[in-house]
Design a protein around this motif. Sequence first.
Motif, PDB file in Angstrom:
ATOM      1  N   ASN A 157       0.787  -1.139  -0.165  1.00  0.00           N
ATOM      2  CA  ASN A 157       0.030  -0.096  -0.098  1.00  0.00           C
ATOM      3  C   ASN A 157       0.665   1.216   0.062  1.00  0.00           C
ATOM      4  O   ASN A 157       1.719   1.342   0.767  1.00  0.00           O
ATOM      5  CB  ASN A 157      -0.924  -0.044   1.259  1.00  0.00           C
ATOM      6  N   GLY A 158       0.480   2.254  -0.736  1.00  0.00           N
ATOM      7  CA  GLY A 158       0.814   3.458  -0.623  1.00  0.00           C
ATOM      8  C   GLY A 158       0.360   4.419   0.370  1.00  0.00           C
ATOM      9  O   GLY A 158      -1.020   4.273   0.649  1.00  0.00           O
ATOM     10  N   TYR A 159       0.720   5.292   1.117  1.00  0.00           N
ATOM     11  CA  TYR A 159       0.240   6.508   2.090  1.00  0.00           C
ATOM     12  C   TYR A 159       0.852   7.841   1.828  1.00  0.00           C
ATOM     13  O   TYR A 159       1.908   7.783   1.623  1.00  0.00           O
ATOM     14  CB  TYR A 159       0.368   5.827   3.232  1.00  0.00           C
ATOM     15  N   PHE A 160      -0.330   8.779   1.558  1.00  0.00           N
ATOM     16  CA  PHE A 160       0.385  10.054   1.509  1.00  0.00           C
ATOM     17  C   PHE A 160      -0.587  10.978   2.446  1.00  0.00           C
ATOM     18  O   PHE A 160      -2.036  11.177   2.243  1.00  0.00           O
ATOM     19  CB  PHE A 160       0.194  10.603   0.206  1.00  0.00           C
ATOM     20  N   ARG A 161       0.006  11.338   3.417  1.00  0.00           N
ATOM     21  CA  ARG A 161      -0.580  12.215   4.654  1.00  0.00           C
ATOM     22  C   ARG A 161      -1.692  11.540   5.216  1.00  0.00           C
ATOM     23  O   ARG A 161      -2.861  12.314   5.221  1.00  0.00           O
ATOM     24  CB  ARG A 161      -1.092  13.824   3.795  1.00  0.00           C
ATOM     25  N   ARG A 164      -4.719   6.341   1.804  1.00  0.00           N
ATOM     26  CA  ARG A 164      -4.254   5.118   0.929  1.00  0.00           C
ATOM     27  C   ARG A 164      -3.924   5.698  -0.148  1.00  0.00           C
ATOM     28  O   ARG A 164      -4.881   6.551  -0.888  1.00  0.00           O
ATOM     29  CB  ARG A 164      -5.327   4.106   0.980  1.00  0.00           C
ATOM     30  N   VAL A 165      -2.873   5.490  -0.769  1.00  0.00           N
ATOM     31  CA  VAL A 165      -2.518   5.876  -2.271  1.00  0.00           C
ATOM     32  C   VAL A 165      -2.395   4.668  -3.255  1.00  0.00           C
ATOM     33  O   VAL A 165      -1.698   3.916  -2.938  1.00  0.00           O
ATOM     34  CB  VAL A 165      -1.097   6.695  -2.169  1.00  0.00           C
ATOM     35  N   SER A 167      -1.707   2.877  -6.781  1.00  0.00           N
ATOM     36  CA  SER A 167      -0.777   3.032  -7.747  1.00  0.00           C
ATOM     37  C   SER A 167      -1.704   3.245  -9.038  1.00  0.00           C
ATOM     38  O   SER A 167      -2.616   2.556  -9.388  1.00  0.00           O
ATOM     39  CB  SER A 167       0.073   1.909  -7.943  1.00  0.00           C
ATOM     40  N   GLU A 190       5.504  15.281  -4.105  1.00  0.00           N
ATOM     41  CA  GLU A 190       5.738  14.817  -2.888  1.00  0.00           C
ATOM     42  C   GLU A 190       5.006  13.397  -2.817  1.00  0.00           C
ATOM     43  O   GLU A 190       5.530  12.311  -2.152  1.00  0.00           O
ATOM     44  CB  GLU A 190       5.397  15.669  -1.709  1.00  0.00           C
ATOM     45  N   ALA A 191       3.680  13.512  -3.370  1.00  0.00           N
ATOM     46  CA  ALA A 191       3.082  12.313  -3.270  1.00  0.00           C
ATOM     47  C   ALA A 191       3.529  11.260  -4.243  1.00  0.00           C
ATOM     48  O   ALA A 191       3.375   9.967  -3.945  1.00  0.00           O
ATOM     49  CB  ALA A 191       1.511  12.467  -3.996  1.00  0.00           C
ATOM     50  N   SER A 194       4.971   8.075  -2.601  1.00  0.00           N
ATOM     51  CA  SER A 194       4.216   7.228  -1.960  1.00  0.00           C
ATOM     52  C   SER A 194       3.423   6.312  -2.997  1.00  0.00           C
ATOM     53  O   SER A 194       2.777   5.224  -2.654  1.00  0.00           O
ATOM     54  CB  SER A 194       3.427   8.117  -1.167  1.00  0.00           C
ATOM     55  N   ARG A 197       6.099   2.309  -3.519  1.00  0.00           N
ATOM     56  CA  ARG A 197       7.078   2.207  -2.444  1.00  0.00           C
ATOM     57  C   ARG A 197       7.861   0.750  -2.194  1.00  0.00           C
ATOM     58  O   ARG A 197       8.559   0.697  -1.327  1.00  0.00           O
ATOM     59  CB  ARG A 197       6.340   2.762  -1.214  1.00  0.00           C
TER      60      ARG A 197
END
Length: 581
Positions: A157-161, A164-165, A167, A190-191, A194, A197
Amino acid sequence: MSAFKPAEWPRKLRSQEWFGGTGRDQIYHRGWMKNQGLPHDLFDGRPVIGILNTWSELTPCNAHLRDLAERVKHGIYEAGGFPVEVPVFSASESGFRPTAMMFRNLAAMAVEEAMRGQPMDGCVLMVGCDKTTPSLLMAAASTDLPSIVVTGGPMLNGYFRGERVGSGTHLWKFSEAVKAGEMSQADFLEAEASMSRSPGSCNTMGTASTMASMAEALGMALSGNAAIPAVDSRRRVMAQLTGRRIVQMVKDDLKPSDILKKEAFENAIRTNGAIGGSTNAVIHMLAIAGRVGIDLTLDDWDRCGRDVPTIVNLMPSGKYLMEEFFYAGGLPVVIKRLGEAGLLHKDALTVSGETMWDQVKDVINHNEDVILPTDKALTQSGGVVVVRGNLAPKGAVLKPSAATPALLTHRGRAVVFEDIDDYKARIEDEALDIDETCVMVLKNCGPKGYPGMAEVGNMGLPPKVLRKGITDMVRISDARMSGTAYGTVVLHTSPEAAAGGPLAVVQDGDMIELDVPNRRLHLDISDAELAARLAGWSPRTAPPASGYAWLHDAHVEGADTGADLDFLKGCRGAPVGRDSH
């Protein structure tokens, strides 16, 4: 001393035509192989297993497959086989231009010849990125050598602030937010860190995860293969078990043609509806079926998917990612649910030697917010929809689970882009005559038109519409879209514009009707007007960029039959090759 006994095998293996005996030719083949330090008893009649590896550092989804191949080798050795790793053509979705789809058929052709012309008794298909899975399955269907799929698995999983992000999915979402003035370019950059990753393919239910699920639902991969994250130790276990299993498959002479029956494809189509799978599965499954000689059509997709609820709550249709899907129980839980609903051919054979139902009947759903109860499905009719009409006589597809319900019945004014360059040049022009009620139409992006049929069908909306808070419009094209994308997007319109389909003559201001409940896509002009426009149409002419581009343009079929090369359809088998050395 080797404990292996050639007498255990019920028949002479194909590889023994190269390696078995004391004649000049056999000594020639064995002798060269021995320069790698291989002991003589590896050539004593045990099965040679080709590990067909789409590893490439320019295919980032598959860049970890070298390590996974070592685990496959362990399993093959344990079961008494002789593993040989063979790098094969790898079409990267994120790197190939004009599009990886342009090279799916080239990869399938190259891999088929690698299987046909070399001493392999069985094959492990090591895949991951979108086109690598169908291309190797197409090759295996054409040669009909015992074959089994092991995928590289999705990334974490991706995470940004705290969010869940997914792909792909968030790439489109954040890009639109930047155009709407809701996100800064600095935050977008910046995102980026994430989004991808860890090693692995897309962590959404994009095309890579969809095709991994299709391989499992077809019965061509071991149960549970599709969802294990790339970096989870259980992915290595799966690879090793796959290595063991292929040796027994060779002994049993269990071939793709024994597994890839019409019932297997119907199981996979229903599975695709239940998972909210990519529309790209349509074109790939049609191509695989064509290679094995199964009569599969767009009508089968509409018939089998029409009453299947989408119960997997994953992006782009839902909110979770592949990591949670695995923890919840993965694809076996979904297949079990289909079986309980009477939507599964339970007796379909799989590479395990067991039936599909025997593999899944005892699995447990560990998270009913990820794999939903049927009465809480994302949509009750989640399969890929096929629409037809005078704008798409041979059909077009749409994914209801990723669409806006209110737009599934819509009539709007066409805003036409002649090709992707025209779209890019005009879409951000504030003078463009367009609003949210319009229908965006993109031409010349099909198998011949782009060329290769790129993933551009989910056209980004114009900034002046996005600034109103509008996030979806009806979009129609002969292109594909990424499985990670979303929206009310009509795709694969056939015949394509570059082949003289009706899409080619749509004009700005024409009214278009989309009626998904009635499976209709209609251009509101008279039959006489449509005929007159088509009579005045002439194809674009451009010299091919390469030898393969010429071959592709001359022989690629339409999206409605899988966009394969016409001369590659059908199972040709793998005759033993002899040479005159």
